[in-house]
Enzyme design. Structure first.
Site, PDB file in Angstrom:
ATOM      1  CD  GLU A 268      38.647  50.676  43.005  1.00 10.33           C
ATOM      2  OE1 GLU A 268      37.970  50.099  42.129  1.00 10.33           O
ATOM      3  OE2 GLU A 268      39.433  50.063  43.723  1.00 10.33           O
ATOM      4  CB  CYS A 337      35.524  45.885   5.922  1.00 10.37           C
ATOM      5  SG  CYS A 337      36.422  47.002   4.861  1.00 10.37           S
TER       6      CYS A 337
HETATM    7  N1  LLP Z   1      37.220  49.818  39.638  1.00  9.40           N
HETATM    8  C1  LLP Z   1      37.194  48.597  39.063  1.00  9.40           C
HETATM    9  C2  LLP Z   1      37.627  47.438  39.823  1.00  9.40           C
HETATM   10  C3  LLP Z   1      36.740  48.481  37.737  1.00  9.40           C
HETATM   11  O1  LLP Z   1      36.701  47.276  37.168  1.00  9.40           O
HETATM   12  C4  LLP Z   1      36.319  49.638  37.033  1.00  9.40           C
HETATM   13  C5  LLP Z   1      35.841  49.541  35.646  1.00  9.40           C
HETATM   14  C6  LLP Z   1      36.389  50.878  37.686  1.00  9.40           C
HETATM   15  C7  LLP Z   1      36.845  50.933  39.000  1.00  9.40           C
HETATM   16  C8  LLP Z   1      35.968  52.157  37.029  1.00  9.40           C
HETATM   17  O2  LLP Z   1      34.644  52.114  36.624  1.00  9.40           O
HETATM   18  P1  LLP Z   1      33.918  53.454  36.112  1.00  9.40           P
HETATM   19  O3  LLP Z   1      33.881  54.410  37.270  1.00  9.40           O
HETATM   20  O4  LLP Z   1      34.699  54.011  34.987  1.00  9.40           O
HETATM   21  O5  LLP Z   1      32.578  52.988  35.699  1.00  9.40           O
HETATM   22  N2  LLP Z   1      34.525  49.780  28.721  1.00  9.40           N
HETATM   23  C9  LLP Z   1      33.270  49.963  29.423  1.00  9.40           C
HETATM   24  C10 LLP Z   1      33.474  50.171  30.901  1.00  9.40           C
HETATM   25  C11 LLP Z   1      34.251  49.060  31.565  1.00  9.40           C
HETATM   26  C12 LLP Z   1      34.516  49.307  33.029  1.00  9.40           C
HETATM   27  C13 LLP Z   1      35.423  48.272  33.602  1.00  9.40           C
HETATM   28  N3  LLP Z   1      35.769  48.443  34.975  1.00  9.40           N
HETATM   29  C14 LLP Z   1      32.524  51.117  28.766  1.00  9.40           C
HETATM   30  O6  LLP Z   1      33.026  51.728  27.821  1.00  9.40           O
HETATM   31  O7  LLP Z   1      31.400  51.426  29.172  1.00  9.40           O
END
Ligand code: LLP
Length: 407
Positions: A268, A337
């Protein structure tokens, strides 16, 4: 002097002029190049790639990936609706999240998602009730918390026992048994996601080992399974750090799950597919020098790109049209701000003047997706480049959009 920055051959400064700033520009070619790399790595496995919509849920971006044949991973009813609208096949969508409501489960069930990734005994109970009421069997996987530590920002690690995610090994078996027995539940397999922006193989390997241990126990009990979902979290390169080698990851997972060739492996990724395909263009408003620091004040802020403020994240920043002259260490800050409102701190930046365009790189993932209207700032526009052609895929918000729902 470095050359003028271009996106799919078009000067960034021209895009800023045409669409205004701040604006997110995405490149279809860049997204597809990342996908190609991932597909090559996983090709021997017949692995299914489910794009994690949360990284960038814009419909046009999602469409690039649904048209390429990907599945989707969603964590809310809203994401499910958006995934379907973007053309992802319902049977290729996995529904994760630690707090799905009964209404969200009902929607997922009616749309016939591939599986619900369940994270607690009470949630499984709720899913069973929804399924009974609908008289429709609910497919589910259990999210294992493998108690694995990944070296990443504490806000985005999810695989340790002290975190809210997944269920511990002992309970996984109990939930699987319960699903196996229930007339309204259909146990599909295991899910595991240990965090985001993970750049080393080790944690993935340890998580896969924990999942494999659990699969052996399921097998010993005669509980059949058909899905093994190893989540996302594939780390990318924001600065000088190396990125995760996805070929090595694929090899590791393949080796670990080779005893079960009939079980379908899912991953994913969100960030891996879209991070480097997006840039945030922002205009320099003012420069200011205090006795301690030099500031470059720009028209994008933490409401547009929250990652630096939230995680201390590094994003590359460069002028769209470099000027000659000495670089300086500056703080690139927005108009909001709060002192936490910065895009970069103590960054060596080539000289800029008011009106210049800065290109903030690696902004395709968790950029617009996490943006807000804080300080009553309308959210930025989004543009998708395809074949060197720019198309507005979300118009800039207006103040009227901000107050629209107020009564
Ligand atoms: N699957 C699940 C169950 C997840 O919780 C997430 C991300 C993904 C897949 C995808 O993860 P990725 O491949 O994008 O790392 N806002 C944070 C990242 C939060 C990720 C949350 N879950 C940032 O900007 O670094």
């Amino acid at each position: 002097m470095p050359a003028e920055l271009r996106i799919e051959g078009v000067p960034a400064a021209a895009l800023a002029r045409r669409f205004g700033t701040p604006v997110f520009i995405y490149s279809r070619a860049a997204i597809l190049a990342r996908l190609e790399r991932l597909r090559r790595a996983f090709s021997r496995l017949g692995t299914s790639i489910c794009y994690a919509l949360k990284a960038n849920p814009n419909r046009a971006v999602c469409r690039v990936l649904s048209e390429a044949g990907l599945g989707a991973e969603v964590v809310s009813g809203g994401e499910l609706v958006r995934a379907l609208a973007a053309g992802f096949a319902p049977g290729s969508i996995v529904f994760s999240g630690v707090g799905k409501t009964a209404d969200e489960m009902d929607l997922g069930l009616r749309r016939a998602v591939l599986t619900f990734n369940v994270e607690s005994a009470e949630e499984l109970g709720a899913l069973e009730r929804v399924a009974r009421r609908r008289r429709r069997v609910a497919p589910f996987s259990v999210r294992l918390n493998p108690d694995v530590k990944a070296r990443t920002h504490p806000h985005v690690t999810t695989g340790r026992a002290e975190e809210k995610f997944g269920v511990e090994a002992a309970l996984v078996l109990e939930l699987a048994r319960r699903g196996h027995r229930s007339r309204w539940l259909d146990f599909k397999g295991l899910h595991c996601h240990i965090g985001s922006q993970i750049r080393e193989l080790g944690p993935f390997k340890r998580a896969a080992e924990a999942v494999a241990r659990m699969l052996r126990r399921l097998q010993a009990e005669g509980i059949p399974f058909s899905l093994v979902d190893m989540g996302g979290g594939l780390g990318v390169r924001y600065g000088a750090e190396p990125e995760l080698d996805c070929a090595q990851l694929a090899e590791t997972l393949e080796r670990e799950f080779s005893p079960w060739p009939a079980a379908r492996l899912l991953v994913e990724p969100g960030r891996y597919l879209v991070a480097d395909a997006g840039s945030l263009l922002t205009r320099v408003l003012y420069r200011k020098q205090t006795s301690r620091r030099r500031f470059v004040i720009v028209d994008a802020a933490m409401n547009d790109l929250a990652r630096p403020a939230l995680y201390g994240a590094f994003h590359p920043i460069a002028p769209a049209r470099p000027r000659s002259g000495p670089s300086h260490r500056v703080d690139v800050v927005g108009p909001i701000c709060e002192s936490g409102d910065f895009l970069a701190r103590q960054r060596l930046l080539a000289p800029v003047e008011p009106g210049d365009i800065l290109v903030v790189g690696m902004a395709g993932a968790y950029g617009f997706a996490m943006s807000s209207q804080y300080n009553s700032r309308p959210r930025a526009a989004e543009v998708l480049m395809a074949g060197g052609h720019a198309r507005l895929v979300r118009r800039r918000e207006t103040v009227a959009d901000i107050v629209f729902a107020e009564r």
